[in-house]
Design an enzyme around this catalytic site. Sequence first.
Site, PDB file in Angstrom:
ATOM      1  N   GLU A  31       0.847  -1.198   0.000  1.00 40.64           N
ATOM      2  CA  GLU A  31       0.000   0.000   0.000  1.00 40.64           C
ATOM      3  C   GLU A  31       0.883   1.249   0.000  1.00 40.64           C
ATOM      4  O   GLU A  31       1.907   1.293   0.694  1.00 40.64           O
ATOM      5  CB  GLU A  31      -0.883  -0.048   1.252  1.00 40.64           C
ATOM      6  CG  GLU A  31      -2.325   0.284   1.020  1.00 40.64           C
ATOM      7  CD  GLU A  31      -3.055  -0.616   0.021  1.00 40.64           C
ATOM      8  OE1 GLU A  31      -3.063  -0.295  -1.180  1.00 40.64           O
ATOM      9  OE2 GLU A  31      -3.631  -1.628   0.452  1.00 40.64           O
ATOM     10  N   GLY A 120     -12.679   2.184  -0.892  1.00 43.11           N
ATOM     11  CA  GLY A 120     -11.294   1.768  -1.121  1.00 43.11           C
ATOM     12  C   GLY A 120     -11.203   0.645  -2.132  1.00 43.11           C
ATOM     13  O   GLY A 120     -10.203  -0.065  -2.213  1.00 43.11           O
ATOM     14  N   LEU A 121     -12.255   0.467  -2.943  1.00 39.93           N
ATOM     15  CA  LEU A 121     -12.249  -0.598  -3.953  1.00 39.93           C
ATOM     16  C   LEU A 121     -12.080  -0.031  -5.359  1.00 39.93           C
ATOM     17  O   LEU A 121     -12.287  -0.721  -6.351  1.00 39.93           O
ATOM     18  CB  LEU A 121     -13.548  -1.408  -3.874  1.00 39.93           C
ATOM     19  CG  LEU A 121     -13.779  -2.124  -2.550  1.00 39.93           C
ATOM     20  CD1 LEU A 121     -15.127  -2.827  -2.541  1.00 39.93           C
ATOM     21  CD2 LEU A 121     -12.675  -3.129  -2.294  1.00 39.93           C
ATOM     22  N   SER A 122     -11.735   1.236  -5.425  1.00 44.38           N
ATOM     23  CA  SER A 122     -11.393   1.872  -6.699  1.00 44.38           C
ATOM     24  C   SER A 122     -12.539   1.940  -7.688  1.00 44.38           C
ATOM     25  O   SER A 122     -12.398   1.572  -8.860  1.00 44.38           O
ATOM     26  CB  SER A 122     -10.209   1.168  -7.360  1.00 44.38           C
ATOM     27  OG  SER A 122      -9.100   1.310  -6.566  1.00 44.38           O
ATOM     28  N   SER A 123     -13.664   2.450  -7.222  1.00 38.86           N
ATOM     29  CA  SER A 123     -14.768   2.649  -8.161  1.00 38.86           C
ATOM     30  C   SER A 123     -14.374   3.642  -9.242  1.00 38.86           C
ATOM     31  O   SER A 123     -14.773   3.499 -10.404  1.00 38.86           O
ATOM     32  CB  SER A 123     -16.002   3.143  -7.416  1.00 38.86           C
ATOM     33  OG  SER A 123     -15.673   4.250  -6.606  1.00 38.86           O
ATOM     34  N   ASP A 169      -4.428   1.112  -9.158  1.00 37.99           N
ATOM     35  CA  ASP A 169      -5.861   0.847  -9.318  1.00 37.99           C
ATOM     36  C   ASP A 169      -6.230   0.666 -10.784  1.00 37.99           C
ATOM     37  O   ASP A 169      -6.967  -0.252 -11.152  1.00 37.99           O
ATOM     38  CB  ASP A 169      -6.684   2.001  -8.734  1.00 37.99           C
ATOM     39  CG  ASP A 169      -6.340   2.267  -7.281  1.00 37.99           C
ATOM     40  OD1 ASP A 169      -5.646   1.425  -6.684  1.00 37.99           O
ATOM     41  OD2 ASP A 169      -6.751   3.309  -6.761  1.00 37.99           O
TER      42      ASP A 169
HETATM   43  C1  GLA Z   1      -5.190   4.719  -3.825  1.00 41.87           C
HETATM   44  C2  GLA Z   1      -4.415   5.158  -5.060  1.00 41.87           C
HETATM   45  C3  GLA Z   1      -3.389   4.111  -5.465  1.00 41.87           C
HETATM   46  C4  GLA Z   1      -2.529   3.680  -4.296  1.00 41.87           C
HETATM   47  C5  GLA Z   1      -3.394   3.359  -3.086  1.00 41.87           C
HETATM   48  C6  GLA Z   1      -2.573   3.080  -1.847  1.00 41.87           C
HETATM   49  O1  GLA Z   1      -5.989   3.611  -4.122  1.00 41.87           O
HETATM   50  O2  GLA Z   1      -5.277   5.406  -6.135  1.00 41.87           O
HETATM   51  O3  GLA Z   1      -2.602   4.593  -6.523  1.00 41.87           O
HETATM   52  O4  GLA Z   1      -1.566   4.647  -3.993  1.00 41.87           O
HETATM   53  O5  GLA Z   1      -4.298   4.402  -2.781  1.00 41.87           O
HETATM   54  O6  GLA Z   1      -1.817   1.940  -2.026  1.00 41.87           O
END
Ligand code: GLA
Length: 377
Positions: A31, A120-123, A169
């Site tokens: 992370e 935190g799932l990158s929508s 992501d």
């Molecule tokens: C977010 C960012 C990623 C990464 C994470 C932490 O999801 O978009 O690029 O830095 O935080 O690992």
Amino acid sequence: MKKEISKVFEERFGGSGVFYASAGRINLIGEHTDYNGGFVFPGAIDKVIMAEIRPNDTMTVRVFSIDINEYAEFGLNEADAPSQSWARYIFGVCREILKRGGTVRGFDAVFAGNVPLGAGLSSSAALESCFAFALNDMFNDNRIDKFELARIGQSTEHNYCGVNCGIMDQFASVFGKEGKLMRLDCRSMEYEYFPFHPEDYELVLVDSVVKHELADSPYNKRRESCERVAHRLGLETLRDADMAMLEAVKSDITAEDYFRAKFVIEEKQRVLDVCDALNRGDYDTVGRKMYETHAGLSKDYEVSCEELDFLNDVARECGVTGSRIMGGGFGGCTINLVRKDLRDKFVETAVAKFTEKYGHAPKIYDVVISDGARRLD
Ligand code: GLA
């Protein structure tokens, strides 16, 4: 979801278009390492953003979001940026393709998704990757390679959404494959697929439902700390730093920058340790590293919050093998590596204890590692 999109498309624009989807992601470990040139270990999941799209023979984009229940319309020049934040992701993708010499013309689109927002799932990466993939297919004969599609999403975040994110992501969303995690070296961009079918374990996400909004969060500040320390060390990124180097400049940097860099240096090693452990089938070590990551993210990197620390404690008390904050932090989910025979008990306990303390239940998602960006025929 497809049915509903199709119905709304027909009502708004008449007829039908082509369907595309892209996925949210999990990250097993690694992370805040991506923008430091380190390693990450993500996989795409079975939660997606899906869009139906059709060129409209104009230079105007008309798009409707089912989940937000809003319509946006914009041109393709820099000055045409829409005001709605969700539409800026799509506008940004169009602009970034054009800036790279690609083609984008007007289109009509309807989209929806089941990637939880702010968890935190990158929508947002799923949305960017879905449109980047679609516009590449629709207007560019798929000439833009997959790495560039991921970079188009990343540049969208930087230039149109105010988040100086790394590449993880968008990479995961574009490159994801069913049943496989990916270890990506964010310096060389070399990557490897890792089959992930632990027989006796499951990955469970516990969503604190504390919303994180990276643009408003100190995410960019974390990145600046890392860059300051790398600069002080005469390095491009912290990828090449070690603890001895960091100790040598300790008195010249702030305590805050020191702890940020310390976390990153330790975390990049943890990803490699976890890969080795996975190769040996040693899940106890994988889990121990996850707890170490949580402690580092909480104490040194300071991207946790009370609710996530609480969920981490509950996991430990329940005997969960590994648990940590996942993604950028400041809210969202913990990712938990749980023995199958413990899964139900853990979920039950986490829901009960969390609800008792915070007055609302956390959400639980079982992780299914799935395909990333694709055209649905
Ligand atoms: C977010 C960012 C990623 C990464 C994470 C932490 O999801 O978009 O690029 O830095 O935080 O690992």
